[in-house]
Design an enzyme around this catalytic site. Sequence first.
Site, short mmCIF file in Angstrom:
data_model
loop_
_atom_site.label_atom_id
_atom_site.label_comp_id
_atom_site.label_asym_id
_atom_site.label_seq_id
_atom_site.Cartn_x
_atom_site.Cartn_y
_atom_site.Cartn_z
CB ILE A 83 -0.97 0.01 1.21
CG1 ILE A 83 -0.20 -0.12 2.54
CG2 ILE A 83 -2.00 -1.08 1.10
CD1 ILE A 83 -1.10 -0.10 3.78
CG ASP A 84 -0.15 4.40 -2.54
OD1 ASP A 84 0.51 3.63 -3.25
OD2 ASP A 84 -1.21 4.95 -2.92
CG MET A 85 5.45 6.81 2.62
SD MET A 85 6.82 7.88 2.13
CE MET A 85 5.92 9.29 1.49
CB THR A 87 -2.28 4.10 2.10
OG1 THR A 87 -2.60 4.96 1.00
CG2 THR A 87 -3.50 3.28 2.46
NE ARG A 182 -3.09 8.63 -3.78
CZ ARG A 182 -1.76 8.79 -3.79
NH1 ARG A 182 -0.97 7.74 -3.63
NH2 ARG A 182 -1.24 9.98 -3.98
#
Length: 250
Positions: A83-85, A87, A182
């Site tokens: 998952i994104d940094m 998130t 997103r």
Amino acid sequence: KKGDIVEIEIPDPENVDILAEDIHIDVLYEDNDVIVINKPQGMVVHPAPGHYSGTVVNALMYHCKDSLSGINGCTRPGIVHRIDMNTSGVIVAAKNDNAHKSLALPFYEHSINRKYKAIVVGILKESGTIDKNIGRNPKDRKKMAVVQNGRRAVTHYKVLENFKRYTYIEAALETGRTHQIRTHMAYIGHPLLGDNVYGSEKQPYKLFGQVLHAEVLGFKHPVSGEYMEFVSELPEYFRVLLEKFRQDLF
């Protein structure tokens, strides 16, 4: 053009030492095959240019020692998904190659249960589904976009609560594309609050990125086949935002 001669010089590969680091991780579950953790906002999942330390991988290497799968190479041991940094939320890592292979298939087939909580800009009156292909943004390769020749992406979103200028939603992923939630929410005109890539470049309320939390992760155990589901509580900053919006303080 025809007749041009193109010369390419390929540099020698750089050896990057990924070190184990004594970094606290919030372990939700662990056995001989898998480890499930609650990733905080701001932590990168695996080493990459600019982030060779302080990542989930560095922490897992210290915590699990040599018990991580090697399928994804030396920079991503154990990493099945990411998952994104900015998130937060639940991710699972594999502690051996057999577990990794068993976990990778349902992620590929999109049979993993993944639910997120988010706050989006604007007022969403109704729940819905976004079924739009996602691929690299042709104008900016660092971003994703809804494009005709992209890969199919399906996001189901449910309106949980409306505020004066924002909407609290739950998003369930039918597919798992890069930046899917997103990209999709921005496409319908409701980017995530704090998302300075797909929304406004300004960061209101001293946020450090998109207000997005991977709350639920459910999958079948790679060895026993038993269905397991893990829930991560909303991080404090997220809860504070909700309370202030409910009290109409912002």
